[in-house]
Design a protein around this motif. Structure first.
Motif, PDB file in Angstrom:
ATOM      1  N   TRP A  41      46.178  23.214  39.947  1.00  0.00           N
ATOM      2  CA  TRP A  41      45.234  24.315  39.799  1.00  0.00           C
ATOM      3  C   TRP A  41      45.185  25.137  41.082  1.00  0.00           C
ATOM      4  O   TRP A  41      45.311  24.590  42.181  1.00  0.00           O
ATOM      5  CB  TRP A  41      43.832  23.787  39.515  1.00  0.00           C
ATOM      6  CG  TRP A  41      43.686  23.203  38.153  1.00  0.00           C
ATOM      7  CD1 TRP A  41      44.033  21.945  37.754  1.00  0.00           C
ATOM      8  CD2 TRP A  41      43.157  23.861  36.999  1.00  0.00           C
ATOM      9  NE1 TRP A  41      43.761  21.777  36.420  1.00  0.00           N
ATOM     10  CE2 TRP A  41      43.217  22.933  35.931  1.00  0.00           C
ATOM     11  CE3 TRP A  41      42.640  25.128  36.760  1.00  0.00           C
ATOM     12  CZ2 TRP A  41      42.774  23.250  34.649  1.00  0.00           C
ATOM     13  CZ3 TRP A  41      42.197  25.439  35.487  1.00  0.00           C
ATOM     14  CH2 TRP A  41      42.269  24.507  34.445  1.00  0.00           C
ATOM     15  N   GLY A  42      44.965  26.436  40.906  1.00  0.00           N
ATOM     16  CA  GLY A  42      44.702  27.280  42.057  1.00  0.00           C
ATOM     17  C   GLY A  42      43.229  27.214  42.432  1.00  0.00           C
ATOM     18  O   GLY A  42      42.428  26.544  41.772  1.00  0.00           O
ATOM     19  N   VAL A  43      42.875  27.926  43.478  1.00  0.00           N
ATOM     20  CA  VAL A  43      41.490  27.900  43.971  1.00  0.00           C
ATOM     21  C   VAL A  43      40.641  28.996  43.344  1.00  0.00           C
ATOM     22  O   VAL A  43      39.429  29.010  43.526  1.00  0.00           O
ATOM     23  CB  VAL A  43      41.434  28.015  45.503  1.00  0.00           C
ATOM     24  CG1 VAL A  43      42.123  26.816  46.132  1.00  0.00           C
ATOM     25  CG2 VAL A  43      42.066  29.319  45.980  1.00  0.00           C
ATOM     26  N   GLY A  44      41.270  29.905  42.628  1.00  0.00           N
ATOM     27  CA  GLY A  44      40.527  30.917  41.905  1.00  0.00           C
ATOM     28  C   GLY A  44      40.386  32.232  42.639  1.00  0.00           C
ATOM     29  O   GLY A  44      40.492  32.311  43.864  1.00  0.00           O
ATOM     30  N   THR A  45      40.147  33.271  41.853  1.00  0.00           N
ATOM     31  CA  THR A  45      39.873  34.600  42.386  1.00  0.00           C
ATOM     32  C   THR A  45      38.712  35.183  41.594  1.00  0.00           C
ATOM     33  O   THR A  45      38.651  35.066  40.368  1.00  0.00           O
ATOM     34  CB  THR A  45      41.127  35.499  42.321  1.00  0.00           C
ATOM     35  OG1 THR A  45      40.855  36.749  42.961  1.00  0.00           O
ATOM     36  CG2 THR A  45      41.591  35.754  40.899  1.00  0.00           C
ATOM     37  N   GLN A  46      37.789  35.805  42.295  1.00  0.00           N
ATOM     38  CA  GLN A  46      36.563  36.304  41.666  1.00  0.00           C
ATOM     39  C   GLN A  46      36.811  37.659  41.006  1.00  0.00           C
ATOM     40  O   GLN A  46      37.380  38.574  41.620  1.00  0.00           O
ATOM     41  CB  GLN A  46      35.469  36.444  42.720  1.00  0.00           C
ATOM     42  CG  GLN A  46      34.164  37.027  42.189  1.00  0.00           C
ATOM     43  CD  GLN A  46      33.414  36.047  41.309  1.00  0.00           C
ATOM     44  OE1 GLN A  46      33.176  34.911  41.691  1.00  0.00           O
ATOM     45  NE2 GLN A  46      33.022  36.499  40.118  1.00  0.00           N
ATOM     46  N   VAL A  47      36.358  37.790  39.783  1.00  0.00           N
ATOM     47  CA  VAL A  47      36.376  39.063  39.064  1.00  0.00           C
ATOM     48  C   VAL A  47      34.939  39.449  38.756  1.00  0.00           C
ATOM     49  O   VAL A  47      34.208  38.677  38.142  1.00  0.00           O
ATOM     50  CB  VAL A  47      37.202  38.963  37.767  1.00  0.00           C
ATOM     51  CG1 VAL A  47      37.024  40.217  36.926  1.00  0.00           C
ATOM     52  CG2 VAL A  47      38.672  38.747  38.094  1.00  0.00           C
ATOM     53  N   THR A  48      34.561  40.621  39.209  1.00  0.00           N
ATOM     54  CA  THR A  48      33.222  41.146  38.960  1.00  0.00           C
ATOM     55  C   THR A  48      33.356  42.441  38.162  1.00  0.00           C
ATOM     56  O   THR A  48      34.182  43.293  38.505  1.00  0.00           O
ATOM     57  CB  THR A  48      32.495  41.420  40.277  1.00  0.00           C
ATOM     58  OG1 THR A  48      32.435  40.201  41.043  1.00  0.00           O
ATOM     59  CG2 THR A  48      31.069  41.904  40.033  1.00  0.00           C
ATOM     60  N   VAL A  49      32.579  42.561  37.120  1.00  0.00           N
ATOM     61  CA  VAL A  49      32.619  43.767  36.288  1.00  0.00           C
ATOM     62  C   VAL A  49      31.215  44.355  36.264  1.00  0.00           C
ATOM     63  O   VAL A  49      30.297  43.775  35.691  1.00  0.00           O
ATOM     64  CB  VAL A  49      33.097  43.465  34.865  1.00  0.00           C
ATOM     65  CG1 VAL A  49      33.215  44.770  34.063  1.00  0.00           C
ATOM     66  CG2 VAL A  49      34.441  42.744  34.894  1.00  0.00           C
ATOM     67  N   SER A  50      31.088  45.477  36.902  1.00  0.00           N
ATOM     68  CA  SER A  50      29.764  46.079  37.030  1.00  0.00           C
ATOM     69  C   SER A  50      29.904  47.555  37.334  1.00  0.00           C
ATOM     70  O   SER A  50      30.855  47.983  37.998  1.00  0.00           O
ATOM     71  CB  SER A  50      28.987  45.378  38.146  1.00  0.00           C
ATOM     72  OG  SER A  50      27.746  46.027  38.365  1.00  0.00           O
ATOM     73  N   SER A  51      28.925  48.328  36.873  1.00  0.00           N
ATOM     74  CA  SER A  51      28.905  49.748  37.200  1.00  0.00           C
ATOM     75  C   SER A  51      28.051  49.989  38.434  1.00  0.00           C
ATOM     76  O   SER A  51      27.924  51.128  38.889  1.00  0.00           O
ATOM     77  CB  SER A  51      28.372  50.553  36.021  1.00  0.00           C
ATOM     78  OG  SER A  51      27.110  50.064  35.617  1.00  0.00           O
TER      79      SER A  51
END
Length: 128
Positions: free
Chosen positions: A118-128
């Motif tokens: 597994w990787g350590v992850g990357t954050q995705v934020t979806v917001s206006s």
């Protein structure tokens, strides 16, 4: 030891796009099926997509079908997740995972289904 690294996360507006990448600097990922997962705060990790080692077969969660596309360039040792028409519900930490099986398992969407690394992850934020 395979050490997966995700990149490409960040902030996107609703309706926008991001492209995530998954790579390893030392090991050849072309021998692995790769799954993409995500985990939002307070929720379980869920499968998003899977791609076979050759790239000939893909699978998607219903929630992302028609919006996300998984692909890979084995010459670049990189797997991509193109995310379009992003919705705030897509906000999460995204992980890639490698399975020594060349194809995606029938239960590829389960984190416990056989992913070895597994990787350590990357954050995705979806917001206006």
């Amino acid at each position: 030891q395979v050490q997966l690294v995700e990149s490409g996360g960040g902030l996107a507006q609703p309706g926008g796009s991001l492209r995530l990448s998954c790579t390893d600097s030392k090991f050849t990922l072309g021998y692995y099926a790769i799954g993409w997962f995500r985990q939002a705060p307070g929720k379980e990790r869920e499968g998003v997509s899977c791609i076979s080692s050759s790239g000939s077969r893909t699978a998607y969660a219903d929630s992302v079908k028609g919006r996300f596309t998984v692909s890979r360039d084995n010459a670049k040792n990189t797997i991509y997740l193109q995310m379009n028409s992003l919705d705030p519900e897509d906000a999460a930490v995204y992980y890639c995972a490698a399975d020594r099986l060349l194809g995606c398992r029938s239960n590829w969407y389960l984190p416990s289904s056989g992913y070895d690394f597994w990787g350590v992850g990357t954050q995705v934020t979806v917001s206006s």
